[in-house]
Structures are given as structure tokens and as C-alpha cells.
Scaffold this motif. Structure first.
Motif, PDB file in Angstrom:
ATOM      1  N   ARG A 110       0.816  -1.232   0.000  1.00  0.00           N
ATOM      2  CA  ARG A 110       0.000   0.000   0.000  1.00  0.00           C
ATOM      3  C   ARG A 110       0.840   1.268   0.000  1.00  0.00           C
ATOM      4  NH1 ARG A 110      -3.332  -3.732   2.547  1.00  0.00           N
ATOM      5  NH2 ARG A 110      -5.395  -3.771   1.604  1.00  0.00           N
ATOM      6  N   THR A 166      -6.306  -0.498   6.989  1.00  0.00           N
ATOM      7  CA  THR A 166      -6.831   0.266   5.843  1.00  0.00           C
ATOM      8  C   THR A 166      -7.844   1.305   6.329  1.00  0.00           C
ATOM      9  OG1 THR A 166      -8.586  -1.364   5.494  1.00  0.00           O
ATOM     10  CG2 THR A 166      -6.572  -1.638   4.213  1.00  0.00           C
ATOM     11  N   HIS A 195      -7.049  -3.614  -5.285  1.00  0.00           N
ATOM     12  CA  HIS A 195      -7.901  -2.636  -4.616  1.00  0.00           C
ATOM     13  C   HIS A 195      -9.300  -2.694  -5.230  1.00  0.00           C
ATOM     14  CE1 HIS A 195      -9.261   0.886  -2.670  1.00  0.00           C
ATOM     15  NE2 HIS A 195      -9.103   1.722  -3.674  1.00  0.00           N
TER      16      HIS A 195
END
Ligand code: IYR
Length: 220
Positions: free
Chosen positions: A37, A111, A170
Motif C-alpha cells: 500500500r 486500511t 484494490h
């Protein structure tokens, strides 16, 4: 009755030592793949992205309809629009649309609705699933398109990892905005959005583990 022309299969038989060596080295390689990420802005040669998409396009598919479209995004303005729209949807998701159970399950991954990687990663590959085609003046469905595109995406991730690039699978939800921003027709449904690039120098990944073989495989 098969109507396609048939050709002799090109097949190379490997000896058992080579099979075992290849099995081990491919597993070692894939065992090192991590979802990333935190990206660097460092550019990636376009030829690598092309080769990865070409590799994904070798996937098997229902009735060989190859129901996939890969939109490669590198224009910063388009990336900015995608980030803005994704963060808007994700804000709604994290603040009401996702269940408590779901949020608890995601907590270890850290997240949230902020998606800076959508602008930082040099490329976004947006994968669309083609649901129908037009042929001989009529509309025909594709078959097993979810499975087919899922397999192609797996091969895309493996190809990118094999060339030393990092990826993130994603799935901002809902993803309809991708169809609009990228001007894709109604029969192309967004499947997944994959930022691609090099990891940031200080990239961190969660300390999580893969299930052991004994847990995922049964023999009968
Ligand atoms: N789409 C959201 C939430 C999310 C959902 C799952 I399932 C994940 O494995 C990770 C995130 C997001 O991208 O943040």
C-alpha cells in the motif's frame, strides 16, 4: 462436432529434477509476494506493464471469449479523479456501509478511506469484465466471466511480481465511477483496480501469515 482447426500441441516434457526445481523456485517467488500500500513515485518502464498485461491475456476463459479489458492509467489528472471518486465512496463505506464485523476483520490491515497510492503509484491497471459482446447484429453473453477474469488477474499479479514490481488488489466499492471516468461502455463492468509500482523505501506490510498447506489442501 468441433469446428475449429486443430493443431498438434506444443509441449515440452521436463525431467523430474527440473520439475521439482521449477516447482520450488516458483513457490519461493510467489511466497515473497506481498500486497503493497506504500508506493514510490519512481517510474516503471511502460514495456513492463505491456508485457504483464500480455501475460494476463494468456489466461484460460469460458468459451475462449477472453472477457477482459485492461485500462492502463498513467495520466496524473485521471489518477487524481480516480483517487477523489474512490475516497468519496470509501468514506461512505468506512463510515456506515461496512458492517462492524467487516471493519473488525480489516482492522489488522490498517486500511481506511485514504487512498494516496492511487496518485503516487506510477500506473493503475483497471480491469474490466466484459459481460456481453455484439456479434452478427445480436447480443451474446460471455460465459464464466467472473472466473475467467479472476484467473487473468491472478496471472497479472504473478507476472508483475515476477518482474520485481509491487501491486495492490484494490476494490473501492461501488466501482461504477471507474466506468464513467474511463469512458467504458455498459457491458464492461469494473472488476478490480491495481496500483503498480515500486514500494516506498519505508514501505511496511502487516505481520500476517498464509495458511499452512495442511490447512488448505486435502487429499482423498
Ligand atoms: N475496499 C476497501 C475496504 C477493504 C475491503 C477488503 I475485503 C480488504 O481486504 C481491504 C479493504 C478499501 O480498499 O479500503
Amino acid at each position: 462436432m468441433a469446428t475449429a482447426k486443430f493443431l498438434p500441441l506444443e509441449f515440452t516434457r521436463l525431467d523430474e529434477t527440473e520439475q521439482s526445481d521449477r516447482a520450488g523456485s516458483f513457490h519461493d517467488l510467489m511466497q515473497r509476494r506481498r500486497t503493497v500500500r506504500d508506493y514510490s513515485e519512481r517510474d516503471v518502464p511502460f514495456e513492463l506493464i505491456e508485457k504483464a498485461v500480455a501475460t494476463a491475456g494468456t489466461a484460460p476463459s469460458g468459451a475462449n471469449m477472453q472477457p477482459w479489458r485492461f485500462v492502463v492509467v498513467r495520466d496524473p489528472e485521471v489518477k487524481r479523479k480516480i483517487r477523489e471518486a474512490a475516497e468519496k465512496e470509501e468514506h461512505e463505506s468506512y463510515h456506515g456501509r461496512m458492517s462492524e464485523k467487516w471493519l473488525r476483520r480489516l482492522a489488522p490491515l490498517g486500511t481506511d478511506e485514504h487512498k494516496p497510492f492511487l496518485e503516487i503509484a506510477p500506473y493503475l491497471i483497471v480491469v474490466f469484465r466484459i459481460t456481453t459482446i455484439q456479434e452478427n447484429g445480436g447480443t451474446e453473453p460471455t460465459y464464466y466471466s467472473q472466473e475467467s477474469v479472476g484467473i487473468a488477474v491472478g496471472m497479472l499479479l504473478a507476472a508483475l511480481h515476477n518482474m520485481g514490481l509491487a501491486t495492490l488488489t484494490h476494490t473501492p466499492s461501488p466501482m461504477k465511477f471507474l466506468q464513467e471516468i474511463l469512458g467504458r461502455p455498459k457491458n464492461e463492468v469494473p472488476f478490480v483496480l491495481i496500483p503498480v509500482g515500486y514500494p516506498a523505501d519505508d514501505a511496511k506490510v502487516p505481520d500476517i501469515e498464509r495458511k499452512p498447506l495442511a490447512e488448505i489442501m486435502l487429499t482423498v
